[in-house]
Design an enzyme around this catalytic site. Sequence first.
Site, short mmCIF file in Angstrom:
data_model
loop_
_atom_site.label_atom_id
_atom_site.label_comp_id
_atom_site.label_asym_id
_atom_site.label_seq_id
_atom_site.Cartn_x
_atom_site.Cartn_y
_atom_site.Cartn_z
N ASP A 29 0.84 -1.19 0.00
CA ASP A 29 0.00 0.00 0.00
C ASP A 29 0.88 1.25 0.00
O ASP A 29 1.90 1.32 0.70
CB ASP A 29 -0.92 0.00 1.23
CG ASP A 29 -2.08 0.98 1.07
OD1 ASP A 29 -3.22 0.53 0.90
OD2 ASP A 29 -1.82 2.21 1.10
N ASN A 85 -12.98 -3.20 2.45
CA ASN A 85 -13.95 -2.12 2.63
C ASN A 85 -14.91 -2.17 1.44
O ASN A 85 -14.47 -2.10 0.29
CB ASN A 85 -13.24 -0.76 2.67
CG ASN A 85 -12.32 -0.63 3.86
OD1 ASN A 85 -12.63 -1.11 4.94
ND2 ASN A 85 -11.17 0.00 3.67
N GLN A 92 -14.41 2.58 1.36
CA GLN A 92 -13.76 2.18 0.10
C GLN A 92 -13.50 3.41 -0.76
O GLN A 92 -14.42 4.20 -1.02
CB GLN A 92 -14.64 1.17 -0.67
CG GLN A 92 -13.96 0.66 -1.93
CD GLN A 92 -14.76 -0.43 -2.64
OE1 GLN A 92 -15.86 -0.78 -2.24
NE2 GLN A 92 -14.18 -0.97 -3.70
N VAL A 94 -11.12 3.06 -3.63
CA VAL A 94 -10.76 2.59 -4.98
C VAL A 94 -11.80 1.55 -5.40
O VAL A 94 -11.97 0.52 -4.73
CB VAL A 94 -9.35 1.97 -5.01
CG1 VAL A 94 -9.03 1.44 -6.41
CG2 VAL A 94 -8.29 3.00 -4.58
N HIS A 98 -10.40 -5.22 -3.46
CA HIS A 98 -9.07 -5.49 -2.90
C HIS A 98 -9.21 -5.84 -1.44
O HIS A 98 -10.11 -5.36 -0.75
CB HIS A 98 -8.14 -4.28 -3.07
CG HIS A 98 -8.71 -2.99 -2.54
ND1 HIS A 98 -9.67 -2.28 -3.23
CD2 HIS A 98 -8.48 -2.31 -1.40
CE1 HIS A 98 -10.00 -1.20 -2.54
NE2 HIS A 98 -9.31 -1.19 -1.42
N HIS A 100 -7.14 -5.74 2.12
CA HIS A 100 -5.99 -5.21 2.86
C HIS A 100 -5.46 -6.32 3.77
O HIS A 100 -6.23 -6.98 4.47
CB HIS A 100 -6.40 -4.05 3.76
CG HIS A 100 -6.93 -2.86 3.06
ND1 HIS A 100 -6.18 -1.70 2.88
CD2 HIS A 100 -8.13 -2.59 2.50
CE1 HIS A 100 -6.91 -0.79 2.25
NE2 HIS A 100 -8.10 -1.30 2.01
P1 5GP Z 1 -9.81 1.45 0.24
O1 5GP Z 1 -9.92 2.73 1.01
O2 5GP Z 1 -10.45 1.56 -1.12
O3 5GP Z 1 -10.25 0.24 1.01
O4 5GP Z 1 -8.26 1.21 0.03
C1 5GP Z 1 -7.55 1.74 -1.05
C2 5GP Z 1 -6.09 1.64 -0.68
O5 5GP Z 1 -5.35 1.78 -1.85
C3 5GP Z 1 -5.64 2.73 0.30
O6 5GP Z 1 -5.08 2.10 1.45
C4 5GP Z 1 -4.61 3.51 -0.51
O7 5GP Z 1 -3.52 3.94 0.28
C5 5GP Z 1 -4.19 2.53 -1.57
N1 5GP Z 1 -3.79 3.15 -2.83
C6 5GP Z 1 -4.47 4.10 -3.53
N2 5GP Z 1 -3.80 4.43 -4.65
C7 5GP Z 1 -2.69 3.66 -4.67
C8 5GP Z 1 -1.59 3.54 -5.59
O8 5GP Z 1 -1.51 4.21 -6.62
N3 5GP Z 1 -0.62 2.64 -5.27
C9 5GP Z 1 -0.68 1.87 -4.15
N4 5GP Z 1 0.34 1.00 -3.95
N5 5GP Z 1 -1.69 1.95 -3.26
C10 5GP Z 1 -2.68 2.84 -3.52
#
Ligand code: 5GP
Length: 112
Positions: A29, A85, A92, A94, A98, A100
């Site tokens: 991440d 999420n 969430q 993205v 996915h 974590h």
């Molecule tokens: P969410 O909030 O959707 O459950 O988690 C998305 C995760 O993707 C976040 O922890 C964020 O830091 C990670 N993330 C977003 N953009 C990028 C990226 O371009 N590269 C990487 N490695 N992680 C990302």
Amino acid sequence: MSSVFTQIINGKLPADIVHEDDQCIVIKDIHPQAPVHLLVIPRKPLLSLAEADDSDAALLGHLMLVARRVANDAGIGHGFRLIANNGAAAGQTVDHLHFHILGGRRYGEANL
Ligand code: 5GP
């Protein structure tokens, strides 16, 4: 517009990839919330777990087993969190399924 994770999968954006196979990738991440913070991402661009159906059963099982393997390889097999999420209300950000993997620190009920 493809998700940031699809762009990483397609090599359009850089990422620290710790595992990849024909069904998924695992990356570090970019904003780690724990000493070990990995993301298990299917190549199939499901928006979230809520979008999955019975035809995704084998894929979802594969993601769990990959999570187990990379957690072991990262030295946190004894204790880690696996979190998805689902939807903006759950945090969430993205829109590409996915999981974590979080570990390397102590978790308790107080810091859900
Ligand atoms: P969410 O909030 O959707 O459950 O988690 C998305 C995760 O993707 C976040 O922890 C964020 O830091 C990670 N993330 C977003 N953009 C990028 C990226 O371009 N590269 C990487 N490695 N992680 C990302």
